[in-house]
Scaffold this active site. Structure first.
Site, mmCIF file in Angstrom:
data_model
loop_
_atom_site.group_PDB
_atom_site.id
_atom_site.type_symbol
_atom_site.label_atom_id
_atom_site.label_comp_id
_atom_site.label_asym_id
_atom_site.label_seq_id
_atom_site.Cartn_x
_atom_site.Cartn_y
_atom_site.Cartn_z
ATOM 1 N N ARG A 122 -15.549 13.242 14.085
ATOM 2 C CA ARG A 122 -14.899 13.963 12.690
ATOM 3 C C ARG A 122 -15.965 13.943 11.845
ATOM 4 O O ARG A 122 -16.530 15.059 11.014
ATOM 5 C CB ARG A 122 -13.439 14.449 12.900
ATOM 6 C CG ARG A 122 -13.126 14.848 13.073
ATOM 7 C CD ARG A 122 -10.963 15.393 13.408
ATOM 8 N NE ARG A 122 -10.435 16.216 13.983
ATOM 9 C CZ ARG A 122 -9.360 15.877 13.766
ATOM 10 N NH1 ARG A 122 -8.111 15.563 13.439
ATOM 11 N NH2 ARG A 122 -8.684 16.830 14.906
ATOM 12 N N ARG A 133 -10.792 9.347 24.885
ATOM 13 C CA ARG A 133 -10.352 9.064 23.618
ATOM 14 C C ARG A 133 -9.724 7.437 24.195
ATOM 15 O O ARG A 133 -9.375 6.950 24.824
ATOM 16 C CB ARG A 133 -9.415 9.514 22.663
ATOM 17 C CG ARG A 133 -10.021 10.779 22.177
ATOM 18 C CD ARG A 133 -9.170 11.540 21.615
ATOM 19 N NE ARG A 133 -8.715 11.351 20.683
ATOM 20 C CZ ARG A 133 -7.806 12.436 19.531
ATOM 21 N NH1 ARG A 133 -7.215 12.970 20.610
ATOM 22 N NH2 ARG A 133 -6.724 11.337 18.474
ATOM 23 N N LYS A 141 -11.386 11.051 17.520
ATOM 24 C CA LYS A 141 -10.764 12.205 17.133
ATOM 25 C C LYS A 141 -11.077 12.725 17.877
ATOM 26 O O LYS A 141 -11.297 13.083 18.971
ATOM 27 C CB LYS A 141 -9.939 13.041 16.023
ATOM 28 C CG LYS A 141 -9.742 12.396 14.737
ATOM 29 C CD LYS A 141 -7.784 11.800 15.105
ATOM 30 C CE LYS A 141 -7.322 10.613 14.287
ATOM 31 N NZ LYS A 141 -5.896 10.780 14.483
ATOM 32 N N ASP A 143 -5.628 13.932 9.032
ATOM 33 C CA ASP A 143 -5.898 15.155 9.594
ATOM 34 C C ASP A 143 -6.447 16.552 8.606
ATOM 35 O O ASP A 143 -7.194 17.749 9.434
ATOM 36 C CB ASP A 143 -4.518 16.391 9.970
ATOM 37 C CG ASP A 143 -3.934 14.911 11.584
ATOM 38 O OD1 ASP A 143 -5.052 14.848 12.706
ATOM 39 O OD2 ASP A 143 -2.777 15.362 12.099
ATOM 40 N N ARG A 158 -10.064 21.158 14.519
ATOM 41 C CA ARG A 158 -9.286 21.399 12.935
ATOM 42 C C ARG A 158 -11.231 21.565 12.473
ATOM 43 O O ARG A 158 -11.495 21.894 10.840
ATOM 44 C CB ARG A 158 -9.386 19.715 13.038
ATOM 45 C CG ARG A 158 -7.438 19.394 13.178
ATOM 46 C CD ARG A 158 -6.963 18.752 11.951
ATOM 47 N NE ARG A 158 -5.451 18.343 12.445
ATOM 48 C CZ ARG A 158 -4.192 18.789 12.416
ATOM 49 N NH1 ARG A 158 -4.211 20.334 11.874
ATOM 50 N NH2 ARG A 158 -3.500 18.485 13.099
ATOM 51 N N SER A 177 -1.544 3.810 13.141
ATOM 52 C CA SER A 177 -1.671 5.052 14.034
ATOM 53 C C SER A 177 0.090 5.130 14.049
ATOM 54 O O SER A 177 1.029 4.514 14.671
ATOM 55 C CB SER A 177 -2.158 4.697 15.472
ATOM 56 O OG SER A 177 -1.783 5.423 16.282
ATOM 57 N N GLN A 198 0.720 6.894 16.165
ATOM 58 C CA GLN A 198 1.038 7.095 17.470
ATOM 59 C C GLN A 198 1.505 6.379 18.112
ATOM 60 O O GLN A 198 2.933 6.522 19.378
ATOM 61 C CB GLN A 198 -0.092 7.929 18.684
ATOM 62 C CG GLN A 198 -1.006 9.278 18.551
ATOM 63 C CD GLN A 198 -1.663 10.312 18.147
ATOM 64 O OE1 GLN A 198 -2.084 9.359 18.733
ATOM 65 N NE2 GLN A 198 -2.358 11.600 18.607
ATOM 66 N N GLY A 250 -3.909 14.314 22.263
ATOM 67 C CA GLY A 250 -3.588 12.295 22.053
ATOM 68 C C GLY A 250 -2.115 12.212 22.222
ATOM 69 O O GLY A 250 -1.845 11.216 22.373
ATOM 70 N N ARG A 288 7.075 15.805 18.803
ATOM 71 C CA ARG A 288 8.395 14.164 19.291
ATOM 72 C C ARG A 288 9.917 15.217 19.656
ATOM 73 O O ARG A 288 10.720 14.687 20.396
ATOM 74 C CB ARG A 288 8.310 14.033 17.767
ATOM 75 C CG ARG A 288 7.588 12.984 17.771
ATOM 76 C CD ARG A 288 7.412 13.013 16.354
ATOM 77 N NE ARG A 288 6.529 11.412 16.070
ATOM 78 C CZ ARG A 288 4.952 12.044 16.160
ATOM 79 N NH1 ARG A 288 4.345 12.919 16.298
ATOM 80 N NH2 ARG A 288 4.343 10.661 15.923
HETATM 81 C C1 S3P Z 1 0.022 12.157 15.197
HETATM 82 C C2 S3P Z 1 -0.466 11.201 14.636
HETATM 83 C C3 S3P Z 1 -1.997 10.721 14.273
HETATM 84 C C4 S3P Z 1 -2.365 12.693 13.684
HETATM 85 C C5 S3P Z 1 -2.905 13.186 14.448
HETATM 86 C C6 S3P Z 1 -0.854 13.270 14.717
HETATM 87 C C7 S3P Z 1 1.605 12.213 15.490
HETATM 88 O O1 S3P Z 1 -2.634 10.445 15.130
HETATM 89 O O2 S3P Z 1 -4.344 12.427 13.571
HETATM 90 O O3 S3P Z 1 -2.880 14.934 14.745
HETATM 91 O O4 S3P Z 1 1.893 12.871 16.118
HETATM 92 O O5 S3P Z 1 1.536 10.791 15.145
HETATM 93 P P1 S3P Z 1 -3.136 8.462 15.287
HETATM 94 O O6 S3P Z 1 -2.193 8.236 15.211
HETATM 95 O O7 S3P Z 1 -4.045 8.283 16.120
HETATM 96 O O8 S3P Z 1 -3.813 8.288 13.892
#
Ligand code: S3P
Length: 412
Positions: free
Chosen positions: A331, A117, A327, A300, A373, A156, A158, A89, A26
């Site tokens: 996992r 993914r 992921k 995570d 991980r 999520s 993200q 991701g 970010r």
């Molecule tokens: C993340 C959000 C999570 C996490 C990833 C980092 C982020 O993923 O598992 O390692 O930085 O916003 P998801 O949004 O897919 O849950």
């Protein structure tokens, strides 16, 4: 690459995990579109952060040693080819949001794991905002956006972040409603950069804006990296560790409620709380009475918490974690395979595991399934096991924690 891990007689020392991966992404992405220069200290060193920096470079952003030269929200340049997000991701989904409202089209690609993914989770809301967005390969951009109100069907951070970033350039208000709260680093950083953002309960709203102030910041250490040492230190029979400068944002620190690390020197760095942790051998403990709602906040940490569950008395049923299947690897399957090979009583379930302990683990040859991980969680299992554990694909730790093996050795 294969790493061999043996349980040391004593586990002692001090480690500093790398800068938080989520906050580092970010810090780069948001400062890239801010109006001017920002200095970032302790940026995450993992390969995923390198992927974000490389993509931004292709978009015309100059990034030097800890310095980002922001080009403004309208200043990104059409890349000359596909943007390679590598294994990350977060890079792909957040960039999709940032690029959706640009006047040009961008193509986002990644490695084999990332290509598998799910990206429909960002394409769907972006299309609702009027974006041109296509899948396989992911392409976004070229059309103006408008604000929407979006109730998130997946849990999520993200996806939430992608929509908020798109919202910066969309007309009107963009609202994201979360069923379950997720990490809030995007919201905190946007606020610190002067974005017109408000949070009420589980709804985050952002208005269109034409400028972000650059933000100098120091990135806290990654609690998801610290988690490996918290579990190793809690369950090794003779452990005393210090883990320094760990980010303890309330949306990230749930592991500290499960395992009693001592939180010391709590302070605030930027808008994020940071502390040093002291971790030592805990007395024998009962299995966790897992609530499926915990899994989102621990997403995570779950691979290494599965290792922890093998050391608890009774059966822990980790549920609500189906997201682990999509992921960097599956996992749930990867940890069941690895821990199973080490003698754990672990059963795969659709959305988690059933793990009965305590088990004296035995070293075995196990695979990281190309997943950072999983590699590090199995290394922690190796620190608790009799004999030697050989981890195939150990190099994948460098995705989030390049010094992991060096830190492990220093504690032994
Ligand atoms: C993340 C959000 C999570 C996490 C990833 C980092 C982020 O993923 O598992 O390692 O930085 O916003 P998801 O949004 O897919 O849950």
């Amino acid at each position: 690459m294969i790493e061999r891990v043996k349980s040391p007689r004593r586990l002692r020392g001090t480690v500093t995990p790398p800068g938080d991966k989520s906050i580092s992404h970010r810090a780069l992405l948001l400062n890239a579109v801010a109006d001017g220069r920002a200095e970032i200290e302790n940026l995450g060193t993992g390969a995923d952060i390198g992927s974000t920096a490389a993509c931004l470079h292709s978009l015309g952003v100059e990034i030097g040693e800890g310095v980002v030269h922001g080009v403004g929200l309208g200043g990104l340049r059409k890349p000359s080819g596909p943007l390679d997000c590598g294994n990350s991701g977060t890079t792909m989904r957040l960039l999709a949001g940032l690029l959706a409202g640009q006047p040009f089209e961008s193509m986002l690609v990644g490695d084999e794991s990332l290509a598998r993914r799910p990206m429909d989770r960002v394409v769907e809301p972006l299309r609702k905002m009027g974006a041109h967005a296509e899948l396989d390969p992911l392409r976004v951009g070229g059309r103006p956006l408008h604000g929407i109100e979006y109730s998130m069907p997946v849990v999520s951070a993200q996806v939430k972040s992608a929509i908020l970033l798109a919202g910066l350039r969309a007309t009107g208000t963009t609202r994201v409603v979360e069923r379950v709260p997720t990490r809030d680093h995007t919201e905190l950083m946007l606020e610190a950069m002067g974005a017109p953002l408000t949070v009420v309960d589980r709804t985050v709203s952002v208005e269109t804006t034409d400028r972000l102030q650059p933000l100098d910041l120091r990135i806290p250490g990654d609690i998801s990296g610290a988690a490996f040492w918290i579990v190793a230190g809690s369950f090794h029979p003779d452990a005393s560790l210090e883990v320094l400068e760990v980010g303890v944002n309330p949306t990230r620190k749930a592991i500290l409620e499960l395992l009693p690390a001592k939180v010391m020197r709590l302070r605030e760095v930027g808008r994020e709380p940071v502390a040093d942790l002291q971790v030592g051998t805990i007395p024998a403990a009962p299995a966790w009475d897992w609530d499926a709602s915990w899994s989102a906040a621990l997403i995570d940490e779950l691979p290494v918490l599965a290792v922890a569950a093998t050391q608890l008395r009774g059966t822990t049923r980790i549920a609500g974690a189906a997201e682990l299947r999509v992921k960097e690897s599956d996992r749930i399957a990867a940890m069941a395979k690895g821990l199973g090979a080490m003698g754990a009583q672990i059963r795969e379930r659709e959305d988690g595991w059933e793990i009965t302990g305590p088990t004296v683990l035995t070293g075995a040859r196990v695979s990281a399934f190309d997943d950072h991980r999983v590699a590090m969680a199995l290394a922690v299992a190796g620190l608790l096991a009799g004999g030697t554990t050989e981890i195939e694909g150990a190099e994948h730790a460098a995705i989030s924690y390049p010094n992991f093996w060096r830190d492990l050795e220093s504690l032994c």
